[in-house]
Design a protein around this motif. Structure first.
Motif, PDB file in Angstrom:
ATOM      1  N   LEU A  13     -46.367   2.259  20.376  1.00 28.86           N
ATOM      2  CA  LEU A  13     -47.033   3.328  21.126  1.00 28.86           C
ATOM      3  C   LEU A  13     -46.016   4.323  21.691  1.00 28.86           C
ATOM      4  N   ILE A  14     -44.819   3.848  22.009  1.00 25.91           N
ATOM      5  CA  ILE A  14     -43.767   4.772  22.468  1.00 25.91           C
ATOM      6  C   ILE A  14     -43.360   5.689  21.313  1.00 25.91           C
ATOM      7  N   ASN A  15     -43.319   5.126  20.103  1.00 24.74           N
ATOM      8  CA  ASN A  15     -43.077   5.949  18.912  1.00 24.74           C
ATOM      9  C   ASN A  15     -44.133   7.047  18.810  1.00 24.74           C
ATOM     10  N   GLY A  19     -43.867  11.209  19.055  1.00 28.66           N
ATOM     11  CA  GLY A  19     -44.448  12.117  18.068  1.00 28.66           C
ATOM     12  C   GLY A  19     -45.325  13.177  18.712  1.00 28.66           C
ATOM     13  N   CYS A  20     -46.094  12.785  19.722  1.00 31.81           N
ATOM     14  CA  CYS A  20     -46.951  13.746  20.435  1.00 31.81           C
ATOM     15  C   CYS A  20     -46.112  14.810  21.138  1.00 31.81           C
ATOM     16  N   MET A  37     -36.912  14.251  19.238  1.00 30.54           N
ATOM     17  CA  MET A  37     -38.036  13.372  19.573  1.00 30.54           C
ATOM     18  C   MET A  37     -38.485  12.567  18.356  1.00 30.54           C
ATOM     19  N   VAL A  38     -38.443  13.175  17.191  1.00 36.90           N
ATOM     20  CA  VAL A  38     -38.789  12.443  15.970  1.00 36.90           C
ATOM     21  C   VAL A  38     -37.739  11.364  15.695  1.00 36.90           C
ATOM     22  N   CYS A  39     -36.466  11.709  15.905  1.00 34.70           N
ATOM     23  CA  CYS A  39     -35.397  10.702  15.745  1.00 34.70           C
ATOM     24  C   CYS A  39     -35.617   9.527  16.698  1.00 34.70           C
ATOM     25  N   LEU A  40     -36.011   9.834  17.934  1.00 35.89           N
ATOM     26  CA  LEU A  40     -36.276   8.779  18.916  1.00 35.89           C
ATOM     27  C   LEU A  40     -37.477   7.946  18.486  1.00 35.89           C
ATOM     28  N   ILE A  42     -38.493   7.439  15.405  1.00 36.43           N
ATOM     29  CA  ILE A  42     -38.065   6.620  14.275  1.00 36.43           C
ATOM     30  C   ILE A  42     -37.251   5.416  14.758  1.00 36.43           C
ATOM     31  N   PHE A  43     -36.455   5.639  15.805  1.00 37.83           N
ATOM     32  CA  PHE A  43     -35.686   4.556  16.414  1.00 37.83           C
ATOM     33  C   PHE A  43     -36.621   3.450  16.911  1.00 37.83           C
ATOM     34  N   PHE A  44     -37.673   3.836  17.633  1.00 39.82           N
ATOM     35  CA  PHE A  44     -38.640   2.848  18.128  1.00 39.82           C
ATOM     36  C   PHE A  44     -39.445   2.249  16.978  1.00 39.82           C
ATOM     37  N   ASP A  45     -39.670   3.039  15.920  1.00 38.99           N
ATOM     38  CA  ASP A  45     -40.395   2.544  14.753  1.00 38.99           C
ATOM     39  C   ASP A  45     -39.642   1.396  14.093  1.00 38.99           C
TER      40      ASP A  45
END
Length: 236
Positions: A13-15, A19-20, A37-40, A42-45
């Motif tokens: 959900l943090i991922n 994205g939002c 933010m997308v990199c972050l 992907i990190f959580f993903d």
């Protein structure tokens, strides 16, 4: 109450939250923050799956949540960026206001890829087709290359609507193509057993140091081409 089983879903959900936020930044033409933010995200993903395996709490719910979160971070955001790039090249488009919406072909390709990934049992240790996070990084790097590059050729390429359309179509295709891509996971504790992965990572680091943002699309293309060459040698 087993708290451990909720940790991977919370990370997922943090991922989605990242994205939002990235969507908002794209709407403000702040592509650098959208990229971060997308990199972050992907990190959580990566870590939601890591903790699910670590705690042995993998579940069908987690699988669906992961795809839904990725649909925003690695599907909607890159599609919106392509839409914005088309819009910025409006001087080439003329009166056809529909053309920028073709940027969302990337989102459609991402959606199909994510749905297919959930039912494809062949992609446990490697990938078939380009993963959506890698594709998202490729697309989100384009406005950064455009912003930080002084090359007139780059300017002409990334502001040409027909080239942007080709990029969007190729993006959707390569995510769903039957092209095996080598895994970046280190499985064997030896240099020889991981020679391909190590060589790719070293070359990627050098490219990042030399080319900076320009290196990102180059690395993604290099990854696909290297996988194709590797597949040819494996067949032989």
């Amino acid at each position: 109450m087993n708290i451990k089983k909720h940790i991977p879903n919370l990370i997922t959900l943090i991922n989605l939250f990242c994205g939002c936020i990235a969507v908002v930044y794209v709407s403000e033409a702040n592509y650098l923050m959208a990229f971060y933010m997308v990199c972050l995200g992907i990190f959580f993903d990566f870590f939601d799956g890591f903790f699910a395996r670590l705690f042995k709490v993998s579940s069908p719910l987690g699988l669906q949540l992961d795809s839904l979160a990725d649909m925003v971070t690695s599907g909607v955001v890159p599609g919106y960026v392509m839409f914005s790039l088309f819009t910025d090249s409006a001087h080439d488009i003329g009166t056809n206001a529909f053309i920028p919406f073709l940027g969302f072909i990337v989102t459609l390709g991402s959606c199909y890829r994510l749905a297919n990934f959930n039912i494809d049992t062949r992609q446990t240790d490697s990938f078939i087709g380009l993963p959506t996070p890698a594709n998202a990084l490729f697309i989100l790097s384009l406005p950064l290359v455009l912003k930080f590059s002084d090359s007139l050729l780059v300017l002409e390429i990334l502001t040409n609507q027909w080239i942007l359309l080709v990029i969007a179509l190729c993006s959707a295709y390569i995510m769903n193509a039957e092209i095996p891509l080598f895994s970046l996971k280190i499985k064997k504790m030896s240099v020889k057993g991981n020679a391909l992965q190590i060589a790719f990572l070293l070359i990627s680091l050098i490219l990042l140091f030399v080319l900076q943002y320009m290196a990102i699309p180059v690395i993604i293309v290099f990854y696909v081409l290297l996988s194709v060459v590797n597949n040819i040698f494996l067949k032989k």
